[in-house]
Design an enzyme around this catalytic site. Structure first.
Site, short mmCIF file in Angstrom:
data_model
loop_
_atom_site.label_atom_id
_atom_site.label_comp_id
_atom_site.label_asym_id
_atom_site.label_seq_id
_atom_site.Cartn_x
_atom_site.Cartn_y
_atom_site.Cartn_z
CB CYS A 1 -34.24 17.35 28.48
SG CYS A 1 -34.83 19.00 28.10
N GLY B 1 -20.76 20.63 34.11
CA GLY B 1 -21.58 21.55 33.34
C GLY B 1 -21.24 22.98 33.70
C1 LIG Z 1 -27.67 25.85 30.05
C2 LIG Z 1 -27.76 24.36 30.25
C3 LIG Z 1 -28.12 23.56 29.18
C4 LIG Z 1 -28.19 22.16 29.35
N1 LIG Z 1 -28.46 21.39 28.25
C5 LIG Z 1 -28.37 20.03 28.37
C6 LIG Z 1 -28.46 19.18 27.21
O1 LIG Z 1 -28.58 19.64 26.07
N2 LIG Z 1 -28.38 17.84 27.42
C7 LIG Z 1 -28.20 17.29 28.67
O2 LIG Z 1 -28.13 16.07 28.80
N3 LIG Z 1 -28.09 18.07 29.76
C8 LIG Z 1 -28.14 19.40 29.63
N4 LIG Z 1 -27.95 20.20 30.74
C9 LIG Z 1 -27.62 19.56 32.03
C10 LIG Z 1 -26.10 19.44 32.19
O3 LIG Z 1 -25.54 18.59 31.22
C11 LIG Z 1 -25.75 18.90 33.59
O4 LIG Z 1 -26.32 17.62 33.73
C12 LIG Z 1 -26.30 19.80 34.70
O5 LIG Z 1 -26.01 21.16 34.44
C13 LIG Z 1 -25.70 19.40 36.06
O6 LIG Z 1 -24.31 19.56 36.04
P1 LIG Z 1 -23.61 20.83 36.76
O7 LIG Z 1 -24.15 20.87 38.16
O8 LIG Z 1 -22.13 20.51 36.66
O9 LIG Z 1 -24.00 22.04 35.97
C14 LIG Z 1 -27.90 21.58 30.61
C15 LIG Z 1 -27.57 22.41 31.68
C16 LIG Z 1 -27.48 23.77 31.51
C17 LIG Z 1 -27.08 24.62 32.67
#
Ligand SMILES: Cc1cc2nc3c(=O)[nH]c(=O)nc-3n(C[C@H](O)[C@H](O)[C@H](O)COP(=O)(O)O)c2cc1C
Length: 359
Positions: free
Chosen positions: A149, A273
């Protein structure tokens, strides 16, 4: 000093991993078990490390998104052989161990075969360990630790990505939680690093040495936030550094990307994500109609309303959060996105979706 922080350091145990894909002869459902036999510590037994996922593709934890209502509409539309598991939003553990009613709210009812892991974020070893035990008592089949985070609050509290500066601290946190859960797997989700990716191997090894059964790597650094360009080679570096299964994550945008990430990096699992906010069917690869896309959004709104989990205004905000990414079913054209995001009349929006859902 924290009691658990005083634990003596253990060298990384020698680990053997076997990742098995098996099928249930009765249901025909595939399942994965990653059994890791550590031959030096004794506490990393096979049962503890048996991952509960039912397929290699996972829905990422997303704060403000992956609460039970959203997770359930996604899990309900992708078979357990296609979407192997999901995660709660992060649960911050700070002043006191998080009470069971909060953990139960995050976990929600177990409605589908694919498991939902509970994600914790914090740095106080004793409180994290106590909360992890309580999470398992509340039904969590896996506890995930957040080391990614990038929010300022997390960093000020020395949690989330703040710990990426210190692999030894990551190891201590993982070990404290893994030791507290003798029969439940612990996973850890890291970013590629804090300012740069030079420590990715050290971080991956720290997670393994702490006793995690799975390492998830979001291939961006904290400094890179959510920038569009990604380097999946960093995931391959983590895979090469450890013996435990690795879950790759970062900019998977299509169903084909899922297998491509595995092929290019050697990771065992892939986590999605924002790609799942654009197209919740990304895991199965189903191309849905406009009507099915509208029905998804209506069911999501309905779940929020029925479970009284959000105030009325919140439902519209949650739907709009998806509209920022949404592409499934060609519900709206790119040039219409702004208008959908600016919609302030919730009833009109739901009526529009209702019409769309009838084709
Ligand atoms: C709106 C939002 C909230 C997120 N909240 C968390 C979270 O609570 N815990 C976490 O480990 N990662 C969190 N992430 C990161 C995602 O789990 C992921 O690692 C990141 O979006 C990259 O993946 P992507 O490119 O497929 O979106 C969040 C991402 C987004 C966009």
């Amino acid at each position: 000093m924290d009691r658990l922080a005083a634990c003596p350091h253990h060298a990384a145990p020698h680990a053997h991993r076997s990742l098995e894909y098996t099928g249930d002869p009765r249901t025909g459902e595939a399942s994965i078990s990653a059994a890791i036999d550590f031959d030096t510590t004794g506490h990393n037994d096979e049962q503890r490390n048996r991952l509960p996922f039912t397929a290699p593709w996972l829905l990422a934890p997303m704060e403000g998104v992956t609460e039970p209502c959203f997770r359930d509409v996604v899990l309900g539309r992708n078979a357990a052989t296609e979407l192997g598991g999901a995660f709660t939003e992060f649960v911050r553990v700070s002043e006191v161990p998080t009470p069971p009613h909060v953990l139960r709210r995050h976990l929600g009812p177990q409605r589908f075969d694919a498991p939902v892991g509970l994600q914790l974020m914090g740095s106080d070893l004793a409180k994290l360990a106590a909360t992890a035990q309580s999470a398992v008592e509340c039904g969590a089949p896996l506890v995930d630790l957040n080391f990614g985070c990038p929010a300022k609050g997390a960093i000020r509290g020395c949690a989330g990505s703040a710990l990426l500066k210190d692999p030894a601290a990551v190891e201590r946190v993982v070990r404290a939680v893994a030791r507290a859960l003798p029969a439940t797997p612990v996973s850890a989700k890291i970013r590629a690093g804090y300012d740069d990716a030079s420590q990715i191997e050290a971080l991956a090894r720290a997670v393994e040495a702490g006793g995690a059964a799975l390492l998830t790597v979001h291939c961006r650094t904290r400094a890179e936030a959510y920038r569009p360009g990604v380097d999946w080679k960093r995931i391959a570096r983590a895979v090469a550094a450890v013996s435990i299964p690795v879950c790759g994550n970062g900019s998977v945008a299509t169903h084909a990307d899922l297998q491509r990430m595995r092929d290019e990096t050697g990771c065992a699992f892939v986590m999605v994500g924002r790609g799942a906010l654009a197209d919740p069917w990304i895991f199965s690869g189903t191309r849905v109609s406009r009507a099915e896309a509208a029905r998804f959004l209506l069911d999501y709104a309905d779940a929020m309303r029925t479970r009284a989990q959000f105030p009325a205004g919140g439902i519209l905000a949650r739907l709009k959060q998806l509209f920022r990414h949404w592409t499934a079913g060609g519900l709206f054209a790119e040039h219409e996105r702004r208008a959908w995001l600016q919609q302030s009349d919730g009833a009109a929006l739901l009526a529009r979706l209702e019409r769309d859902s009838h084709g």
